[in-house]
Design a protein around this motif. Sequence first.
Motif, PDB file in Angstrom:
ATOM      1  N   ARG A  55     102.437  -0.747  -2.602  1.00 30.41           N
ATOM      2  CA  ARG A  55     103.297  -0.185  -3.631  1.00 30.41           C
ATOM      3  C   ARG A  55     102.566  -0.134  -4.967  1.00 30.41           C
ATOM      4  N   ASP A  56     101.858  -1.208  -5.282  1.00 32.26           N
ATOM      5  CA  ASP A  56     101.071  -1.228  -6.522  1.00 32.26           C
ATOM      6  C   ASP A  56     100.018  -0.125  -6.525  1.00 32.26           C
ATOM      7  N   ARG A  57      99.360   0.054  -5.390  1.00 35.99           N
ATOM      8  CA  ARG A  57      98.351   1.105  -5.289  1.00 35.99           C
ATOM      9  C   ARG A  57      98.974   2.477  -5.518  1.00 35.99           C
ATOM     10  N   GLY A  58     100.104   2.713  -4.907  1.00 37.81           N
ATOM     11  CA  GLY A  58     100.792   3.992  -5.081  1.00 37.81           C
ATOM     12  C   GLY A  58     101.206   4.230  -6.526  1.00 37.81           C
ATOM     13  N   ALA A  59     101.748   3.203  -7.164  1.00 31.04           N
ATOM     14  CA  ALA A  59     102.153   3.337  -8.566  1.00 31.04           C
ATOM     15  C   ALA A  59     100.933   3.579  -9.450  1.00 31.04           C
ATOM     16  N   GLY A  60      99.843   2.878  -9.154  1.00 25.19           N
ATOM     17  CA  GLY A  60      98.625   3.068  -9.944  1.00 25.19           C
ATOM     18  C   GLY A  60      98.065   4.472  -9.804  1.00 25.19           C
ATOM     19  N   VAL A  70      92.363   7.353 -18.359  1.00 25.92           N
ATOM     20  CA  VAL A  70      92.266   5.898 -18.297  1.00 25.92           C
ATOM     21  C   VAL A  70      91.051   5.458 -17.486  1.00 25.92           C
ATOM     22  N   LEU A  71      90.537   6.332 -16.638  1.00 21.74           N
ATOM     23  CA  LEU A  71      89.361   5.984 -15.837  1.00 21.74           C
ATOM     24  C   LEU A  71      88.107   5.804 -16.693  1.00 21.74           C
ATOM     25  N   PHE A  72      88.128   6.314 -17.925  1.00 20.07           N
ATOM     26  CA  PHE A  72      86.994   6.091 -18.823  1.00 20.07           C
ATOM     27  C   PHE A  72      86.819   4.606 -19.149  1.00 20.07           C
ATOM     28  N   ALA A  73      87.871   3.818 -18.974  1.00 18.14           N
ATOM     29  CA  ALA A  73      87.789   2.378 -19.217  1.00 18.14           C
ATOM     30  C   ALA A  73      86.858   1.690 -18.218  1.00 18.14           C
TER      31      ALA A  73
END
Length: 132
Positions: A55-60, A70-73
């Motif tokens: 579920r966390d993976r899906g939400a992320g 946000v992937l630039f982080a």
Amino acid sequence: MLSAVEGLKIATPAFEPYVVPLTIVILVVLFAVQSRGTAQVATFFGPITLVWFRRDRGAGLYHIAGNPSVLFALNPWHAVSFVSSHGMIGLVTLGAVFLAVTGAEALYADLGHFGRHPIRFAWLVVVLRRWP
């Protein structure tokens, strides 16, 4: 445990009077079951944890799709510049972040509880999706 159950108040304030009693019930049940062996606790919570992480993976992924910047982080230059500008406290902070992100302390605890074979199997089947 208390802080986890307090999260129910976020869903609805109606849960507020039940937070402490529910926490006590959960702890009593966990200690009662654990006396028969921690393997029973792991057998019960393993599938729950798997569903939780999925579920966390899906939400992320959903939120990354909504704001891919946000992937630039993940750029390692941010970590290098942080450590170089903050010295030893930057190194300690980076180490703490590493442990929090990777869950290394939990992995070592699980190695002691389950052994190497089940941990390797779980990584291959669940995380990497390959059969050994």
